[in-house]
Enzyme design. Structure first.
Site, PDB file in Angstrom:
ATOM      1  N   ARG A   1      -6.957  -1.681  12.607  1.00  0.00           N
ATOM      2  CA  ARG A   1      -6.098  -1.608  11.428  1.00  0.00           C
ATOM      3  C   ARG A   1      -4.635  -1.495  11.835  1.00  0.00           C
ATOM      4  O   ARG A   1      -4.312  -0.933  12.872  1.00  0.00           O
ATOM      5  CB  ARG A   1      -6.461  -0.388  10.576  1.00  0.00           C
ATOM      6  N   GLY A   2      -3.745  -2.025  11.002  1.00  0.00           N
ATOM      7  CA  GLY A   2      -2.318  -1.844  11.198  1.00  0.00           C
ATOM      8  C   GLY A   2      -1.655  -2.837  12.130  1.00  0.00           C
ATOM      9  O   GLY A   2      -0.491  -2.669  12.473  1.00  0.00           O
ATOM     10  N   CYS A   3      -2.373  -3.846  12.544  1.00  0.00           N
ATOM     11  CA  CYS A   3      -1.782  -4.883  13.395  1.00  0.00           C
ATOM     12  C   CYS A   3      -1.352  -6.051  12.511  1.00  0.00           C
ATOM     13  O   CYS A   3      -2.035  -6.384  11.549  1.00  0.00           O
ATOM     14  CB  CYS A   3      -2.792  -5.374  14.432  1.00  0.00           C
ATOM     15  N   SER A   4      -0.233  -6.669  12.871  1.00  0.00           N
ATOM     16  CA  SER A   4       0.210  -7.815  12.074  1.00  0.00           C
ATOM     17  C   SER A   4      -0.714  -9.007  12.267  1.00  0.00           C
ATOM     18  O   SER A   4      -0.911  -9.807  11.366  1.00  0.00           O
ATOM     19  CB  SER A   4       1.652  -8.191  12.416  1.00  0.00           C
ATOM     20  N   ALA A   5      -1.292  -9.131  13.441  1.00  0.00           N
ATOM     21  CA  ALA A   5      -2.293 -10.164  13.716  1.00  0.00           C
ATOM     22  C   ALA A   5      -3.668  -9.494  13.658  1.00  0.00           C
ATOM     23  O   ALA A   5      -3.772  -8.269  13.716  1.00  0.00           O
ATOM     24  CB  ALA A   5      -2.070 -10.769  15.099  1.00  0.00           C
TER      25      ALA A   5
END
Length: 136
Positions: free
Chosen positions: A45-49
């Site tokens: 969670r929380g990754c742009s990719a």
């Protein structure tokens, strides 16, 4: 961590474009992660990719991680993170200061904030996994 130190020696001499290429090459070197393991449960969670991390406990008690991303540079970043802990015992992983090991690479200065925003979440997932398996 000698391998990580050797990689940093190479990285430190490169210009920004070549540093990107090095990260992309690291990502290409990751062990193949089967699509069946790329699920909501393995999504960081929380990754742009999109980033997936799947832990496997080996017979000797060490943890081996499969990981993948839909973005080449992000895949390289996760490869770099895994270099600090891959195939270590859960106790060794929880004792590893991953952030300190990665600090010489100064990723926040080298990459956009979109590329680096998920690194703490990747590290947290790895630590949480190790803590679940830890004997300490």
């Amino acid at each position: 961590m000698a391998k990580l130190d050797d990689l940093f020696d190479e990285y430190s001499f490169l210009d920004p474009d070549d540093r990107y290429r090095l990260l992309i090459d690291l990502g290409r070197g990751l062990e193949e992660m089967p699509d069946a393991l790329k699920t909501d449960a393995t999504l960081v969670r929380g990754c742009s990719a999109s980033v997936w991390v799947y832990p496997m406990r080996r017979d000797d008690g060490t943890l081996h991680f499969l990981a993948d991303s839909n973005a080449a540079i992000t895949k390289g970043i996760i490869a770099l993170v895994l270099m600090t802990v891959q195939d270590d015992s859960p106790d060794a992983i929880t004792a590893t200061d991953i952030e300190a090991a990665l600090a010489p690479f100064d990723l926040k200065a080298q990459l956009s904030s979109n590329r680096t925003q998920g690194i703490p979440n990747m590290i947290a997932l790895i630590r949480e996994t190790a803590a679940r398996y830890s004997t300490a």
